[in-house]
Design an enzyme around this catalytic site. Structure first.
Site, PDB file in Angstrom:
ATOM      1  CE  LYS A   1     -21.218  -7.288 -26.984  1.00  0.00           C
ATOM      2  NZ  LYS A   1     -22.131  -8.109 -26.226  1.00  0.00           N
TER       3      LYS A   1
ATOM      4  CG  ASP B   1     -18.895  -6.166 -35.551  1.00  0.00           C
ATOM      5  OD1 ASP B   1     -18.327  -5.431 -34.697  1.00  0.00           O
ATOM      6  OD2 ASP B   1     -19.751  -7.011 -35.227  1.00  0.00           O
TER       7      ASP B   1
ATOM      8  CE1 TYR C   1     -22.277 -12.621 -30.373  1.00  0.00           C
ATOM      9  CE2 TYR C   1     -23.755 -11.418 -31.826  1.00  0.00           C
ATOM     10  CZ  TYR C   1     -23.507 -12.039 -30.618  1.00  0.00           C
ATOM     11  OH  TYR C   1     -24.476 -12.063 -29.671  1.00  0.00           O
TER      12      TYR C   1
HETATM   13  C1  PLP Z   1     -18.469  -8.658 -32.497  1.00  0.00           C
HETATM   14  C2  PLP Z   1     -19.892  -8.478 -32.092  1.00  0.00           C
HETATM   15  N1  PLP Z   1     -20.738  -7.869 -32.942  1.00  0.00           N
HETATM   16  C3  PLP Z   1     -22.039  -7.684 -32.616  1.00  0.00           C
HETATM   17  C4  PLP Z   1     -22.560  -8.132 -31.423  1.00  0.00           C
HETATM   18  C5  PLP Z   1     -24.020  -7.933 -31.122  1.00  0.00           C
HETATM   19  O1  PLP Z   1     -24.189  -6.905 -30.222  1.00  0.00           O
HETATM   20  P1  PLP Z   1     -25.505  -6.675 -29.312  1.00  0.00           P
HETATM   21  O2  PLP Z   1     -25.524  -7.792 -28.321  1.00  0.00           O
HETATM   22  O3  PLP Z   1     -25.299  -5.313 -28.736  1.00  0.00           O
HETATM   23  O4  PLP Z   1     -26.673  -6.743 -30.239  1.00  0.00           O
HETATM   24  C6  PLP Z   1     -21.708  -8.764 -30.506  1.00  0.00           C
HETATM   25  C7  PLP Z   1     -22.233  -9.239 -29.211  1.00  0.00           C
HETATM   26  O5  PLP Z   1     -21.591  -9.961 -28.492  1.00  0.00           O
HETATM   27  C8  PLP Z   1     -20.336  -8.934 -30.848  1.00  0.00           C
HETATM   28  O6  PLP Z   1     -19.480  -9.542 -30.023  1.00  0.00           O
END
Ligand code: PLP
Length: 363
Positions: A177, A152, A80
């Protein structure tokens, strides 16, 4: 039947003979925060878990807990966008070296490990390409050398994948999400062994990134429907993927349920469901994708994912905009790539929306 939201920032306590721990929301020990953390640990099969204020709070604090000045972090290159930026910019600023391995060639991990490596990092499935790097051999490599593997698993949720069962030591999530599931909260999760979760909690005290109790309550409510929502997302995306194959104007449909997906066999073995995220590559590249997406009527164009409504985003303008076109291509995000978070609508209606957007562009 419904756990209360304890909307108090502080609690009686603090006298010399007080047997109780000091409770304060920034410490993450408000009763609503604590009951949520227990549920999150149970879902992951972890000894302990912690809810934080965002997915990035979870990711950054885990990495800060594991790696100090002079240490090295070895990460998958398929990440990400903000995670990648944290690794490339923020960790080096703190004296932590980071190097990247293409997880599509698993042997490269072994060569890239250094005596100073303190964490291995993987995203499974990868945002937005939906590649499924296998955590098992990476976890084994880490186990042999005493280096924890962080995974993740935001796109999977514990309904589709529990990384701790496949060699990971720590799981992180953006609970913004699917876990929240209604596009109305921002939260993160860390789950793993108690000592590491305690270290992350200590950093959370200092960086001030605890989840707020009302958000914790909303996340708890989202978790109550997580299994049925994930089943519907799995089913909906699988059906939409099949429906979109061969539609004129679409060069490629990417979903782990499709036999032609490069990780289809591994996904079926590792995961309990293929997930609700879909990739579509349009003929004509990013400009055409921008035009088509702007003509969608049912699907909403918005960053983020995992809600009950279908959301569409263009990674070159959102999650992966910090990368050059060449770097995106190298990561498997060709020009014309559209990311679809398939919601709970009828797949036939979603197909019709894409068909009309493609057709109205031609007309
Ligand atoms: C795979 C992944 N990890 C982490 C994040 C970060 O999450 P947050 O926006 O809740 O900080 C995202 C956000 O789109 C994501 O898609």
């Amino acid at each position: 039947m419904v756990p209360p939201v304890v909307q108090s920032a502080t609690f009686f306590g603090g006298l010399p003979d007080d047997p109780h721990e000091l409770r304060y929301n920034r410490y993450g020990n408000n009763p609503t925060q604590v009951s949520l953390a227990h549920k999150l640990a149970a879902l992951e099969g972890a000894e302990a878990a912690l809810a934080l204020s965002s997915g990035m709070a979870a990711i950054s604090l885990v990495l800060l807990a594991l790696a100090r000045q002079g240490d090295h972090v070895l990460s998958s290159s398929l990440l990400y966008g903000a995670t990648r930026t944290f690794m490339e910019k923020e960790l080096p600023r703190r004296g932590v070296e980071v190097s990247f391995v293409d997880p599509r060639s698993p042997r490269s991990w072994r060569h890239a490990i250094r005596p100073s490596t303190r964490a291995l990092y993987l995203e499974v499935p990868v945002n937005p390409t939906l590649r499924i790097p296998d955590p098992t051999p990476v976890g084994q490599l880490g186990l042999d050398r005493g280096i924890p593997l962080v995974v993740d698993a935001t796109f999977a949720t514990p309904m589709n994948l529990r990384p701790l069962e496949h060699g990971a030591d720590v799981v992180v999530h953006s609970a913004t999400k699917y876990m929240g599931g209604h596009s109305d909260l921002t939260a993160g999760v860390v789950a793993g062994a108690r000592p590491l979760v305690d270290e992350v909690t200590a950093l959370m005290h200092l960086y001030g990134s605890a989840i707020d109790p009302h958000t914790a309550w909303l996340l708890d409510r989202g978790l109550r429907t997580l299994p049925v929502r994930m089943e519907a997302h799995n089913r909906g995306a699988t059906e939409l993927a099949r429906r979109l194959q061969g539609v004129p104007g679409i060069a490629e449909v990417i979903h782990p349920s499709l036999p032609e997906h490069p990780d289809h066999a591994l996904a079926s073995e590792l995961m309990d469901g293929p997930g609700g995220m879909l990739g579509v590559v349009l003929e004509g590249g990013d400009r055409v994708a921008e035009e088509v997406v702007s003509r969608l009527a049912l699907m909403a164009v918005a960053p983020s994912l995992g809600g009950v409504e279908t959301l569409v985003s263009l990674p070159h303008l959102t999650s992966h905009r910090a990368m050059s076109q060449a770097a995106r291509e190298e990561s498997g995000i060709p020009s014309g790539f559209i990311r679809i978070s398939v919601g709970l609508e009828e797949p036939a209606d979603l197909e019709a929306d894409i068909r009309q957007a493609l057709a109205s562009r031609g007309g």
